[in-house]
Design a protein around this motif. Structure first.
Motif, PDB file in Angstrom:
ATOM      1  N   MET A  56      15.671   2.441  27.260  1.00  0.00           N
ATOM      2  CA  MET A  56      15.206   0.989  26.521  1.00  0.00           C
ATOM      3  C   MET A  56      14.228   0.304  25.675  1.00  0.00           C
ATOM      4  O   MET A  56      13.685  -1.169  25.336  1.00  0.00           O
ATOM      5  CB  MET A  56      15.595   0.241  27.433  1.00  0.00           C
ATOM      6  N   GLN A  57      13.439   1.202  25.700  1.00  0.00           N
ATOM      7  CA  GLN A  57      11.948   0.797  24.956  1.00  0.00           C
ATOM      8  C   GLN A  57      11.751   1.441  23.528  1.00  0.00           C
ATOM      9  O   GLN A  57      10.563   1.786  23.649  1.00  0.00           O
ATOM     10  CB  GLN A  57      10.927   1.414  25.684  1.00  0.00           C
ATOM     11  N   GLU A  58      12.847   2.425  23.065  1.00  0.00           N
ATOM     12  CA  GLU A  58      13.228   3.243  22.263  1.00  0.00           C
ATOM     13  C   GLU A  58      12.475   2.137  20.608  1.00  0.00           C
ATOM     14  O   GLU A  58      13.260   2.673  19.634  1.00  0.00           O
ATOM     15  CB  GLU A  58      13.531   3.860  21.851  1.00  0.00           C
ATOM     16  N   HIS A  59      11.984   1.451  20.314  1.00  0.00           N
ATOM     17  CA  HIS A  59      11.576   0.338  19.221  1.00  0.00           C
ATOM     18  C   HIS A  59      11.704   1.110  17.859  1.00  0.00           C
ATOM     19  O   HIS A  59      11.957   0.807  17.182  1.00  0.00           O
ATOM     20  CB  HIS A  59      11.095  -1.045  19.319  1.00  0.00           C
ATOM     21  N   ARG A  60      10.678   1.873  18.434  1.00  0.00           N
ATOM     22  CA  ARG A  60       9.703   2.616  16.985  1.00  0.00           C
ATOM     23  C   ARG A  60      10.546   3.534  16.572  1.00  0.00           C
ATOM     24  O   ARG A  60      10.663   3.559  15.592  1.00  0.00           O
ATOM     25  CB  ARG A  60       8.173   2.584  17.646  1.00  0.00           C
ATOM     26  N   THR A  61      10.914   4.551  18.036  1.00  0.00           N
ATOM     27  CA  THR A  61      12.013   5.308  17.755  1.00  0.00           C
ATOM     28  C   THR A  61      13.274   5.346  16.573  1.00  0.00           C
ATOM     29  O   THR A  61      13.594   4.906  15.525  1.00  0.00           O
ATOM     30  CB  THR A  61      12.426   6.302  18.362  1.00  0.00           C
ATOM     31  N   ALA A  62      13.937   3.994  17.158  1.00  0.00           N
ATOM     32  CA  ALA A  62      14.560   3.106  16.680  1.00  0.00           C
ATOM     33  C   ALA A  62      14.540   3.060  14.774  1.00  0.00           C
ATOM     34  O   ALA A  62      15.172   2.771  13.796  1.00  0.00           O
ATOM     35  CB  ALA A  62      15.587   2.586  16.899  1.00  0.00           C
ATOM     36  N   ALA A  63      13.211   2.641  15.086  1.00  0.00           N
ATOM     37  CA  ALA A  63      13.423   1.993  13.534  1.00  0.00           C
ATOM     38  C   ALA A  63      13.322   3.260  12.621  1.00  0.00           C
ATOM     39  O   ALA A  63      13.275   3.528  11.403  1.00  0.00           O
ATOM     40  CB  ALA A  63      12.066   1.207  13.233  1.00  0.00           C
ATOM     41  N   LYS A  64      12.936   4.367  12.576  1.00  0.00           N
ATOM     42  CA  LYS A  64      12.531   5.638  12.291  1.00  0.00           C
ATOM     43  C   LYS A  64      13.373   6.229  11.667  1.00  0.00           C
ATOM     44  O   LYS A  64      13.942   6.484  10.754  1.00  0.00           O
ATOM     45  CB  LYS A  64      11.372   6.515  13.234  1.00  0.00           C
ATOM     46  N   ALA A  65      14.691   5.968  13.637  1.00  0.00           N
ATOM     47  CA  ALA A  65      16.215   6.976  13.154  1.00  0.00           C
ATOM     48  C   ALA A  65      17.116   5.941  11.906  1.00  0.00           C
ATOM     49  O   ALA A  65      17.104   6.120  10.459  1.00  0.00           O
ATOM     50  CB  ALA A  65      16.955   6.617  13.420  1.00  0.00           C
ATOM     51  N   ALA A  66      16.485   4.554  11.789  1.00  0.00           N
ATOM     52  CA  ALA A  66      17.135   3.446  10.952  1.00  0.00           C
ATOM     53  C   ALA A  66      16.647   3.917   9.115  1.00  0.00           C
ATOM     54  O   ALA A  66      17.575   3.379   8.714  1.00  0.00           O
ATOM     55  CB  ALA A  66      16.233   1.727  11.399  1.00  0.00           C
ATOM     56  N   GLU A  67      15.826   3.882   9.536  1.00  0.00           N
ATOM     57  CA  GLU A  67      15.075   4.071   8.405  1.00  0.00           C
ATOM     58  C   GLU A  67      15.125   5.347   7.694  1.00  0.00           C
ATOM     59  O   GLU A  67      16.182   5.510   6.767  1.00  0.00           O
ATOM     60  CB  GLU A  67      13.348   4.277   8.506  1.00  0.00           C
ATOM     61  N   GLN A  68      15.270   6.697   7.899  1.00  0.00           N
ATOM     62  CA  GLN A  68      16.194   8.088   7.956  1.00  0.00           C
ATOM     63  C   GLN A  68      17.871   7.479   6.991  1.00  0.00           C
ATOM     64  O   GLN A  68      18.054   7.778   5.975  1.00  0.00           O
ATOM     65  CB  GLN A  68      15.995   8.458   9.202  1.00  0.00           C
ATOM     66  N   LEU A  69      18.537   6.484   7.829  1.00  0.00           N
ATOM     67  CA  LEU A  69      19.412   6.218   7.237  1.00  0.00           C
ATOM     68  C   LEU A  69      19.680   5.532   6.363  1.00  0.00           C
ATOM     69  O   LEU A  69      20.680   5.968   4.736  1.00  0.00           O
ATOM     70  CB  LEU A  69      20.266   5.604   9.255  1.00  0.00           C
ATOM     71  N   GLU A  70      19.182   4.320   6.665  1.00  0.00           N
ATOM     72  CA  GLU A  70      19.088   3.464   4.673  1.00  0.00           C
ATOM     73  C   GLU A  70      18.828   4.569   4.094  1.00  0.00           C
ATOM     74  O   GLU A  70      18.838   4.306   2.796  1.00  0.00           O
ATOM     75  CB  GLU A  70      18.174   2.672   5.453  1.00  0.00           C
ATOM     76  N   LYS A  71      17.806   5.096   3.742  1.00  0.00           N
ATOM     77  CA  LYS A  71      16.908   6.339   2.133  1.00  0.00           C
ATOM     78  C   LYS A  71      18.062   6.917   1.925  1.00  0.00           C
ATOM     79  O   LYS A  71      18.775   7.693   1.172  1.00  0.00           O
ATOM     80  CB  LYS A  71      15.552   6.992   3.268  1.00  0.00           C
ATOM     81  N   ALA A  72      18.839   7.355   3.303  1.00  0.00           N
ATOM     82  CA  ALA A  72      20.020   7.985   2.665  1.00  0.00           C
ATOM     83  C   ALA A  72      21.439   7.595   2.517  1.00  0.00           C
ATOM     84  O   ALA A  72      22.239   8.001   1.588  1.00  0.00           O
ATOM     85  CB  ALA A  72      21.185   8.896   3.943  1.00  0.00           C
ATOM     86  N   GLY A  73      21.586   6.345   2.188  1.00  0.00           N
ATOM     87  CA  GLY A  73      22.268   5.321   1.362  1.00  0.00           C
ATOM     88  C   GLY A  73      23.484   5.321   2.253  1.00  0.00           C
ATOM     89  O   GLY A  73      24.531   4.417   2.268  1.00  0.00           O
ATOM     90  N   PHE A  74      23.044   4.734   4.063  1.00  0.00           N
ATOM     91  CA  PHE A  74      24.326   4.198   5.118  1.00  0.00           C
ATOM     92  C   PHE A  74      23.656   2.992   5.494  1.00  0.00           C
ATOM     93  O   PHE A  74      23.117   2.100   4.288  1.00  0.00           O
ATOM     94  CB  PHE A  74      23.624   5.448   6.606  1.00  0.00           C
ATOM     95  N   GLU A  75      24.725   2.504   5.894  1.00  0.00           N
ATOM     96  CA  GLU A  75      24.998   0.593   6.040  1.00  0.00           C
ATOM     97  C   GLU A  75      25.018   0.839   7.302  1.00  0.00           C
ATOM     98  O   GLU A  75      25.609   1.773   8.000  1.00  0.00           O
ATOM     99  CB  GLU A  75      26.037  -0.039   6.354  1.00  0.00           C
TER     100      GLU A  75
END
Length: 428
Positions: free
Chosen positions: A42-61
């Motif tokens: 429940m503290q995974e803020h940086r990790t979540a941001a990295k994951a979101a960045e990966q998905l956004e670069k790939a074209g995911f909503e």
């Protein structure tokens, strides 16, 4: 419910995975970065941001903050079923001793307010990297599949909170219902090997705290006290008989006292002692009987010691059984054998005594789920340990301070399994 299935030929998977070598260096960097920067549940803020960045670069909503730090990505690619892929993100309060050049030196504040070392001792950094790579490759090859891909990066698997937190945050209302939920975990067997099991594949887990109440005093006058440490020691020993004398040999049960906390000085008898007990079971009736036995033993030892009042017993983290849909598991296993060859894919005879909250997605959504395992140990190291009869001594397990999957071929195989399993449902 009928789940759509496509027979996936190895050449089709190869077409999607042709681009893996091109992105491997970037995925290595991502993995090392995640390993260097672990975050507690429940503290995974940086990790979540990295994951979101990966998905956004790939074209995911991309939707962030689902269940506090969870991330959900949707990639719609025409008519077809929805397939959900899940990776967990959290690390453990463990001080790393791998000796890796990218070993974690991170510390963080735990839920009890204490500063603790933090390490990816269970391989969730590899899981995030796997899903990032698979999402990237599938996004680049839309002609190879049809339907909707849902990538879910889940927080707090280690505490059993994360899946339910995402569900409670209206996951089922905000996102399309998948026809199948897929997940995987890195484990100590040799890298390149894949294992699975239809039906029950992981245990149910209960975590119990037993506070034994004594009467403290001076170590010189024990007769004026009720010593909770002696009471706790007797309870620990007696709890071992729950498995050895109260459980049939054909009923697998694990009872572990993982912590005994009491006192602060040699000449002071404390007022209480705390036991933290972990229970693993595979059958609900057996579970009820084991939990009742633990309560009975704790109360009986307190009574025998003349405790001023009964122990305080509280139940904490709980993980339900992880159960694979048998038909869908065999379908995915067939796809794995077609791609990897039969020699690399093995069915487990018995379920594992580890636990997961992955199953909550499928069971509460009412859809099939499949969870499998990817080996992460250097095959040469594993072979030497096996030949010497020293697997337990020489092969670090998950949650060990020395656990770190070998980068290759673990990185590639985990991406290949996700892509192959996904294409077995979405492949054109």
């Amino acid at each position: 419910m009928s789940t759509s299935m496509t027979t996936i030929a190895a050449p089709q998977a190869n077409r999607v995975l042709d681009g893996l070598q091109e992105i491997t260096a970037a995925l290595e960097d991502l993995y090392r970065d995640l390993h260097l920067h672990p975050e507690l549940s429940m503290q995974e803020h940086r990790t979540a941001a990295k994951a979101a960045e990966q998905l956004e670069k790939a074209g995911f909503e991309v939707t962030t903050g689902v269940g506090v730090t969870g991330v959900v990505g949707l990639l719609r690619n025409g008519d077809g079923p929805t397939v959900m892929l899940r990776a967990d993100m959290d690390a453990l309060p463990v001080k790393e001793a791998t000796g890796l050049p990218y070993a974690s030196t991170v510390t963080a504040t735990g839920p009890d307010g204490q500063e603790v070392p933090v390490m990816h001792a269970c391989g969730h950094d590899m899981h995030v990297t796997w899903l990032s790579g698979a999402a990237n490759l599938l996004a680049k090859t839309p002609d190879a599949w049809k339907g909707t891909l849902m990538a879910v990066f889940q927080p707090a698997e280690e505490t059993g909170e994360g899946a339910q937190a995402m569900i409670d945050d209206k996951l089922f209302e905000r996102f399309p219902k998948p026809e199948v939920v897929l997940g995987q975990h890195v484990l100590p067997p040799p890298a390149g090997e894949i294992t699975y099991r239809p039906g029950i594949t992981q245990s149910e887990e209960d975590n119990i705290e037993v506070r034994l109440i004594g009467r403290g005093g001076h170590g010189a006058w024990p007769e004026a006290t009720v010593d909770p440490i002696v009471m706790a020691a007797a309870t620990v020993l007696r709890l071992q008989t729950v498995v050895s004398r109260e459980t049939a040999a054909e009923e697998p049960v694990v009872v572990t006292v993982g912590a005994l906390q009491a006192g602060s000085k040699g000449n002071v008898i404390p007022d209480d002692a705390l036991l933290k007990v972990n229970v693993r079971t595979f059958d609900e009736e057996v579970r009820k009987r084991v939990l009742a036995s633990i309560e009975r033993i704790a109360n009986a030892e307190a009574s025998a010691a003349g405790a001023p009042r009964p122990p305080e017993i509280s139940y904490g983290e709980h993980f339900a059984l992880t159960t694979n849909d048998p038909k869908q598991t065999r379908h995915v296993a067939h796809a794995f054998r077609e791609y990897f060859g039969a020699g690399k894919v093995h069915e487990l005879e018995d379920p594992l005594s580890v636990s997961e909250d992955f199953g909550s997605f499928g069971s509460e959504w009412g859809v099939p789920s499949i969870f499998w395992y990817v080996g992460g140990t250097d095959p040469a190291l594993y072979r030497r340990a096996e030949e010497a009869g020293r697997i337990a001594e020489d092969v670090p397990t998950n949650h060990s301070s020395k656990f770190a999957p070998v980068m290759h071929p673990t990185l590639e195989v985990g991406i290949q399994t996700l892509v192959t399993a996904t294409l077995s449902y979405l492949g054109t």
